[in-house]
Enzyme design. Structure first.
Site, PDB file in Angstrom:
ATOM      1  N   GLU A   1       0.868  -1.192   0.000  1.00  0.00           N
ATOM      2  CA  GLU A   1       0.000   0.000   0.000  1.00  0.00           C
ATOM      3  C   GLU A   1       0.895   1.229   0.000  1.00  0.00           C
ATOM      4  O   GLU A   1       2.115   1.113   0.185  1.00  0.00           O
ATOM      5  CB  GLU A   1      -0.881  -0.008   1.263  1.00  0.00           C
ATOM      6  CG  GLU A   1      -1.795  -1.219   1.304  1.00  0.00           C
ATOM      7  CD  GLU A   1      -2.715  -1.251   2.518  1.00  0.00           C
ATOM      8  OE1 GLU A   1      -2.679  -0.283   3.325  1.00  0.00           O
ATOM      9  OE2 GLU A   1      -3.457  -2.226   2.655  1.00  0.00           O
TER      10      GLU A   1
ATOM     11  N   GLY B   1       1.371   3.422   2.195  1.00  0.00           N
ATOM     12  CA  GLY B   1       2.093   3.617   3.457  1.00  0.00           C
ATOM     13  C   GLY B   1       2.823   2.388   3.951  1.00  0.00           C
ATOM     14  O   GLY B   1       3.482   2.427   4.981  1.00  0.00           O
TER      15      GLY B   1
ATOM     16  N   ILE C   1       0.329  -2.930  -7.851  1.00  0.00           N
ATOM     17  CA  ILE C   1      -0.029  -4.342  -8.015  1.00  0.00           C
ATOM     18  C   ILE C   1       0.208  -4.819  -9.457  1.00  0.00           C
ATOM     19  O   ILE C   1      -0.488  -4.419 -10.397  1.00  0.00           O
ATOM     20  CB  ILE C   1      -1.484  -4.595  -7.538  1.00  0.00           C
ATOM     21  CG1 ILE C   1      -1.658  -4.052  -6.103  1.00  0.00           C
ATOM     22  CG2 ILE C   1      -1.820  -6.086  -7.625  1.00  0.00           C
ATOM     23  CD1 ILE C   1      -0.610  -4.497  -5.079  1.00  0.00           C
ATOM     24  N   THR C   2       1.187  -5.700  -9.579  1.00  0.00           N
ATOM     25  CA  THR C   2       1.562  -6.282 -10.874  1.00  0.00           C
ATOM     26  C   THR C   2       0.399  -7.103 -11.419  1.00  0.00           C
ATOM     27  O   THR C   2      -0.247  -7.837 -10.671  1.00  0.00           O
ATOM     28  CB  THR C   2       2.801  -7.196 -10.701  1.00  0.00           C
ATOM     29  OG1 THR C   2       3.862  -6.399 -10.186  1.00  0.00           O
ATOM     30  CG2 THR C   2       3.222  -7.828 -12.021  1.00  0.00           C
TER      31      THR C   2
ATOM     32  N   GLY D   1      28.693   1.353 -26.594  1.00  0.00           N
ATOM     33  CA  GLY D   1      29.103   2.753 -26.734  1.00  0.00           C
ATOM     34  C   GLY D   1      27.887   3.663 -26.783  1.00  0.00           C
ATOM     35  O   GLY D   1      26.871   3.399 -26.134  1.00  0.00           O
TER      36      GLY D   1
ATOM     37  N   GLU E   1       9.134  -7.437  -4.276  1.00  0.00           N
ATOM     38  CA  GLU E   1       9.181  -8.657  -3.444  1.00  0.00           C
ATOM     39  C   GLU E   1      10.245  -8.540  -2.347  1.00  0.00           C
ATOM     40  O   GLU E   1      10.933  -9.507  -2.015  1.00  0.00           O
ATOM     41  CB  GLU E   1       9.343  -9.915  -4.304  1.00  0.00           C
ATOM     42  CG  GLU E   1       8.156 -10.071  -5.257  1.00  0.00           C
ATOM     43  CD  GLU E   1       7.895 -11.472  -5.733  1.00  0.00           C
ATOM     44  OE1 GLU E   1       8.339 -12.419  -5.080  1.00  0.00           O
ATOM     45  OE2 GLU E   1       7.235 -11.610  -6.760  1.00  0.00           O
TER      46      GLU E   1
ATOM     47  N   SER F   1      16.492  -4.886  -1.586  1.00  0.00           N
ATOM     48  CA  SER F   1      17.755  -5.558  -1.235  1.00  0.00           C
ATOM     49  C   SER F   1      18.046  -5.462   0.265  1.00  0.00           C
ATOM     50  O   SER F   1      18.535  -6.417   0.871  1.00  0.00           O
ATOM     51  CB  SER F   1      18.903  -4.952  -2.043  1.00  0.00           C
ATOM     52  OG  SER F   1      18.767  -5.330  -3.394  1.00  0.00           O
TER      53      SER F   1
HETATM   54  C1  LIG Z   1       6.989  -2.370 -10.642  1.00  0.00           C
HETATM   55  C2  LIG Z   1       6.548  -2.773  -9.289  1.00  0.00           C
HETATM   56  C3  LIG Z   1       5.735  -3.889  -9.148  1.00  0.00           C
HETATM   57  C4  LIG Z   1       5.296  -4.276  -7.875  1.00  0.00           C
HETATM   58  N1  LIG Z   1       4.433  -5.336  -7.756  1.00  0.00           N
HETATM   59  C5  LIG Z   1       3.860  -5.597  -6.558  1.00  0.00           C
HETATM   60  C6  LIG Z   1       2.835  -6.587  -6.436  1.00  0.00           C
HETATM   61  O1  LIG Z   1       2.457  -7.239  -7.405  1.00  0.00           O
HETATM   62  N2  LIG Z   1       2.254  -6.757  -5.227  1.00  0.00           N
HETATM   63  C7  LIG Z   1       2.621  -6.056  -4.128  1.00  0.00           C
HETATM   64  O2  LIG Z   1       2.045  -6.272  -3.077  1.00  0.00           O
HETATM   65  N3  LIG Z   1       3.601  -5.115  -4.205  1.00  0.00           N
HETATM   66  C8  LIG Z   1       4.224  -4.876  -5.384  1.00  0.00           C
HETATM   67  N4  LIG Z   1       5.199  -3.913  -5.483  1.00  0.00           N
HETATM   68  C9  LIG Z   1       5.587  -3.163  -4.300  1.00  0.00           C
HETATM   69  C10 LIG Z   1       6.999  -3.486  -3.816  1.00  0.00           C
HETATM   70  O3  LIG Z   1       7.034  -4.758  -3.237  1.00  0.00           O
HETATM   71  C11 LIG Z   1       7.445  -2.370  -2.877  1.00  0.00           C
HETATM   72  O4  LIG Z   1       7.676  -1.215  -3.668  1.00  0.00           O
HETATM   73  C12 LIG Z   1       8.699  -2.736  -2.097  1.00  0.00           C
HETATM   74  O5  LIG Z   1       8.411  -3.740  -1.159  1.00  0.00           O
HETATM   75  C13 LIG Z   1       9.303  -1.530  -1.385  1.00  0.00           C
HETATM   76  O6  LIG Z   1       8.361  -0.839  -0.675  1.00  0.00           O
HETATM   77  P1  LIG Z   1       8.256   0.774  -0.823  1.00  0.00           P
HETATM   78  O7  LIG Z   1       8.192   1.056  -2.269  1.00  0.00           O
HETATM   79  O8  LIG Z   1       7.161   1.238   0.036  1.00  0.00           O
HETATM   80  O9  LIG Z   1       9.641   1.270  -0.291  1.00  0.00           O
HETATM   81  P2  LIG Z   1      10.016   1.559   1.248  1.00  0.00           P
HETATM   82  O10 LIG Z   1       9.620   0.402   2.081  1.00  0.00           O
HETATM   83  O11 LIG Z   1       9.506   2.892   1.617  1.00  0.00           O
HETATM   84  O12 LIG Z   1      11.592   1.595   1.181  1.00  0.00           O
HETATM   85  C14 LIG Z   1      12.317   2.745   0.775  1.00  0.00           C
HETATM   86  C15 LIG Z   1      13.795   2.479   1.013  1.00  0.00           C
HETATM   87  O13 LIG Z   1      14.014   2.307   2.425  1.00  0.00           O
HETATM   88  C16 LIG Z   1      14.654   1.073   2.659  1.00  0.00           C
HETATM   89  N5  LIG Z   1      14.180   0.522   3.935  1.00  0.00           N
HETATM   90  C17 LIG Z   1      12.902   0.461   4.396  1.00  0.00           C
HETATM   91  N6  LIG Z   1      12.867  -0.116   5.601  1.00  0.00           N
HETATM   92  C18 LIG Z   1      14.153  -0.416   5.920  1.00  0.00           C
HETATM   93  C19 LIG Z   1      14.790  -1.044   7.058  1.00  0.00           C
HETATM   94  N7  LIG Z   1      14.079  -1.498   8.100  1.00  0.00           N
HETATM   95  N8  LIG Z   1      16.121  -1.206   7.019  1.00  0.00           N
HETATM   96  C20 LIG Z   1      16.859  -0.774   5.950  1.00  0.00           C
HETATM   97  N9  LIG Z   1      16.318  -0.184   4.881  1.00  0.00           N
HETATM   98  C21 LIG Z   1      14.981  -0.009   4.860  1.00  0.00           C
HETATM   99  C22 LIG Z   1      14.294   0.175   1.477  1.00  0.00           C
HETATM  100  O14 LIG Z   1      15.247  -0.851   1.302  1.00  0.00           O
HETATM  101  C23 LIG Z   1      14.294   1.211   0.353  1.00  0.00           C
HETATM  102  O15 LIG Z   1      15.592   1.392  -0.121  1.00  0.00           O
HETATM  103  C24 LIG Z   1       5.693  -3.537  -6.746  1.00  0.00           C
HETATM  104  C25 LIG Z   1       6.524  -2.426  -6.892  1.00  0.00           C
HETATM  105  C26 LIG Z   1       6.939  -2.033  -8.135  1.00  0.00           C
HETATM  106  C27 LIG Z   1       7.801  -0.811  -8.261  1.00  0.00           C
END
Ligand SMILES: Cc1cc2nc3c(=O)[nH]c(=O)nc-3n(C[C@H](O)[C@H](O)[C@H](O)COP(=O)(O)OP(=O)(O)OC[C@H]3O[C@@H](n4cnc5c(N)ncnc54)[C@H](O)[C@@H]3O)c2cc1C
Length: 389
Positions: free
Chosen positions: A137, A139, A167-168, A349, A373, A376
């Site tokens: 979501e 948040g 959501i993919t 290049g 998913e 890193s």
């Molecule tokens: C193209 C695409 C397809 C996707 N498909 C799906 C899907 O099908 N279903 C679904 O449910 N979700 C999906 N996602 C969501 C995806 O899983 C999330 O974007 C991802 O888990 C990261 O969450 P966030 O974007 O809120 O980043 P955040 O959680 O806000 O993270 C931001 C940064 O902070 C770092 N961070 C956060 N917490 C910590 C911690 N405790 N320690 C160290 N570093 C931290 C992260 O590593 C990252 O670098 C998709 C996302 C994209 C972009």
């Protein structure tokens, strides 16, 4: 669960059975003949070809592990991994559509679905219905269980309210494995998995993201406004959805590893071909040792990542705990994909920096491997927990 299997004669990790070889070769041919010609245009338009998805179903790619009684291929997880790798070698969006269907949605139904749910949904998943997995979501990303979508039992239905993001397959899907909470104050203990059909009242698909990479794969917002979901569409137990979310994603991560080695291989193959054709200083650039070393380094890293992906997938099929290996696989394969595709672009290049050549797309497509998913950092967190006692 056993930690070690001792086959009578240990085989190289890259050894495939006859069936697996045939399966892989069929997909490779299909990807070359049917997917490659459409890949560039789908990327530019940001839309996946509908007919191609239909062909995925016809080829059995959308129900690889679904048992025969439900019309599936009764194959292995390893075969699903081969399919994702081969498709991603040509087009990473094709790879992720098949990946989400098999490693997340079908997998969740197979593991946690009741007999009745399996009968109701698996034949559709194998034949015509695209699936999606809705956890994130606005948040709650890395902190997935802070999700706010609320489910309330009212009579025979749960009533869901909230929004999902990223959501993919959102645009194409007919069935969503969707996580909501019965009680936000209960933390992870309130999380429940629901099987939500796109036609359920109160369910709509919102905005589609305009992305850097995997542009043809739809990534959408989902809107739930008093969305009524029958009680018998709870997947697994109410309040135990966190287990489904965690365990499904463990398998999914091996799939993303497979997507990343496919992307890396695709870019590497372009780079070596180009290096042998492009002449500077009166000879092909592949004759310069610096370029040869780059290609050799790339090939070595792809091989290492591939062994990790295959090993994790074989562990899963053998019933061995693979949580650490899945996290390591996704972490490493996505790093390799980013490095290899970036170098491939440089080997082209200036031409590599244009849209006229295929490597820039591989580079863009590689970036997502480190994000979805579990980023890193989240993989490192899992690995650290498991290796530092
Ligand atoms: C193209 C695409 C397809 C996707 N498909 C799906 C899907 O099908 N279903 C679904 O449910 N979700 C999906 N996602 C969501 C995806 O899983 C999330 O974007 C991802 O888990 C990261 O969450 P966030 O974007 O809120 O980043 P955040 O959680 O806000 O993270 C931001 C940064 O902070 C770092 N961070 C956060 N917490 C910590 C911690 N405790 N320690 C160290 N570093 C931290 C992260 O590593 C990252 O670098 C998709 C996302 C994209 C972009």
């Amino acid at each position: 669960m056993p930690e070690v299997i001792a086959p009578e004669k240990p085989q190289p990790l890259t050894a495939l059975t006859e069936d697996e070889t045939l399966f892989r070769d069929n997909i490779r041919q299909f990807a070359e003949e049917k997917v490659r010609p459409l890949s560039k245009e789908m990327d530019e338009k940001g839309v996946f070809d509908k007919e191609l998805i239909h062909e995925f179903f016809q080829l059995g790619l959308m129900g690889i592990e679904v048992p025969e009684q439900y019309g599936g291929g009764a194959g292995t997880f390893f075969e699903a991994i081969l399919a994702v790798e081969e498709l991603s070698r040509v087009d990473a969006s094709a790879g992720v559509i098949v990946d989400v269907q098999n490693t997340l949605v079908n997998n969740a139904l197979l593991r946690w679905g009741t007999d009745e749910q399996k009968k109701r949904y698996l034949p559709r998943m194998a034949a015509e219905c695209v699936g999606a997995y809705a956890l994130s979501e606005a948040g709650s990303g890395s902190d997935a269980f802070a999700l706010a979508t609320k489910a309330e039992l009212k009579g025979n239905d749960y009533v869901l309210n909230g929004r999902k993001l990223w959501i993919t397959n959102g645009k194409e899907a007919g069935l969503f494995v969707l996580l909501a909470t019965l009680d936000p104050a209960a933390g992870y203990k309130g999380i429940t998995a629901f099987l939500v059909e796109k036609d359920f009242p109160g369910f709509t698909v919102g905005k589609k993201e305009d992305k850097v990479g995997i542009r043809a794969s739809s990534t959408c917002e989902l809107i739930l406004e008093d969305c009524r979901v029958p009680k018998n569409n709870v997947l697994g137990e109410a309040g135990k959805g966190y287990k489904i979310a965690i365990e499904t994603l463990n398998e999914g991560r091996i799939g993303i590893g497979a997507q990343m080695i496919g992307v890396a291989r695709g870019a590497w193959e372009c780079a070596i071909k180009y290096a042998q054709e492009r002449k500077q200083f009166s000879k092909p650039i592949s004759e310069f040792q610096a370029i040869q070393f780059q290609l050799a380094q790339m090939a070595t890293e792809i091989e290492a990542a591939r062994l990790m992906v295959y090993n994790a997938a074989r562990m899963k099929d053998a019933g061995i705990n693979f949580v650490k290996e899945a996290a390591m696989t996704k972490l490493y394969a996505s790093q390799v994909a980013e490095r290899v595709t970036s170098l491939a672009l440089e080997i082209y290049g200036g031409y590599g920096f244009t849209k006229d050549y295929p490597v820039e797309k591989y580079w863009r497509d590689s970036k997502i491997g480190k994000i979805y998913e579990g980023t890193s950092n989240m993989q490192l967190q899992t690995i650290a927990k498991l290796v530092i006692k």
